[in-house]
Design an enzyme around this catalytic site. Structure first.
Site, PDB file in Angstrom:
ATOM      1  N   LYS A 223       3.219  -7.303 -12.919  1.00 33.92           N
ATOM      2  CA  LYS A 223       2.477  -7.859 -13.539  1.00 33.92           C
ATOM      3  C   LYS A 223       1.904  -9.148 -13.050  1.00 33.92           C
ATOM      4  CE  LYS A 223       3.343  -6.132 -18.097  1.00 33.92           C
ATOM      5  NZ  LYS A 223       3.768  -6.035 -19.403  1.00 33.92           N
ATOM      6  N   ARG A 258      10.899  -0.725 -17.823  1.00 37.31           N
ATOM      7  CA  ARG A 258       9.667   0.155 -17.458  1.00 37.31           C
ATOM      8  C   ARG A 258       9.155  -0.430 -16.446  1.00 37.31           C
ATOM      9  NH1 ARG A 258       4.207  -0.209 -18.769  1.00 37.31           N
ATOM     10  NH2 ARG A 258       3.181   1.919 -19.486  1.00 37.31           N
TER      11      ARG A 258
END
Length: 281
Positions: A223, A258
């Site tokens: 991210k 995840r």
């Protein structure tokens, strides 16, 4: 700690799980367009399972900031063939990453065991009913706003307190609507309606976010917050930062992680668990 999915109950008391990301989209921020071919998508999923993933999370609509909305028909056309093909090839746990109740329903019929909803089952009034009736695992994520607006100056008075309060509300509401409490898992939604400071505060206080002994999933893979901290523009260069957060997150009590890159995150999680459980009876 046990987490109920449609296929089986998972014991998370001592060992966490790696959730492999499989985006069958043209526009996801990291791997968009790479797995639109069904055989290639299944091959990638099998490879992730061989490296240590136990859940494959399949998404047909990007939720990156500013992502375009996808019709129900298009999302179904993307995910259903992959779910069916993977179910034929493996008995692994399959998660459908969607906020649409009809997509979830048809994905479950095709073989999915878990619904991963970035809207926390608020985006579609029928989602809670679908999840309750099918007894699937349910990942409830926190997001301020929606993918097209969530990064437009998000504001919190106390992000940790507000995210925990949201989890508590979702637990009460969803269980009243018939969702089995043992099926619930919560995700603080790193990067979803949060600034870099908000994300770092959530990660620092991750151990305080567990509600009613329900598992927590951490989704930080590649991210932008990692890029901002480390000065890395390309998403693929952020795997080392992801591994660091997986290890830290496991020590702080997150049971599910995840990620895009499996092997190193799996090893980091297992090493963190060796430290976490050292000396325990």
């Amino acid at each position: 700690m046990r987490w109920k999915t449609r296929r089986r109950v998972v014991d998370l008391t001592e060992k966490g799980l790696i959730v492999g990301i499989l985006n069958v989209t043209p526009d996801s921020f990291s791997d968009g367009g790479q797995y639109l071919d069904i055989p290639l998508a299944v091959q990638h999923a099998i490879g992730m399972l061989q490296e240590g993933a136990e859940i494959i999370d399949i998404g047909g609509e990007s939720t990156r900031p500013g992502a375009a909305k996808v019709t129900e028909e298009e999302e179904l056309a993307r995910v259903l063939p992959v779910i069916r093909a993977l179910r034929e090839a493996s008995n692994c746990l399959i998660s459908i990453d969607t906020s649409k109740a009809e997509v979830a329903r048809q994905a479950i019929e095709a073989g999915a065991d878990i619904v991963n909803d970035v809207t926390g089952l608020k985006g579609d009034v029928n989602m809670a009913k679908v999840c309750a009736q099918t007894d699937v695992g349910v990942i409830v994520m926190h997001m301020q706003g929606s993918p097209d607006t969530m990064q437009d100056q998000p504001v919190y008075e106390d992000v940790l307190r507000e995210v925990r309060k949201y989890f508590e509300e979702r637990y009460r509401t969803l269980t009243k609507l018939g969702v089995n409490p043992q099926c619930l898992c919560f995700d603080p939604g790193i990067g979803f309606g949060k600034t870099l400071d908000h994300n770092l505060q959530l990660l620092h206080g991750l151990s305080t976010l567990q509600v009613n002994n329900r598992p927590v999933m951490l989704g930080v893979s590649r991210k932008s917050m990692i890029g901002k901290v480390l000065g890395l523009e390309d998403a693929e260069d952020r795997d080392t930062g992801t591994v660091a957060l997986t290890s830290m997150g496991r020590l702080a009590g997150a049971q599910l992680h995840r990620v895009h890159e499996i092997r190193r995150n799996y090893e980091a999680m297992r090493m963190a668990e060796a430290v976490l459980h050292n000396g325990e009876a």
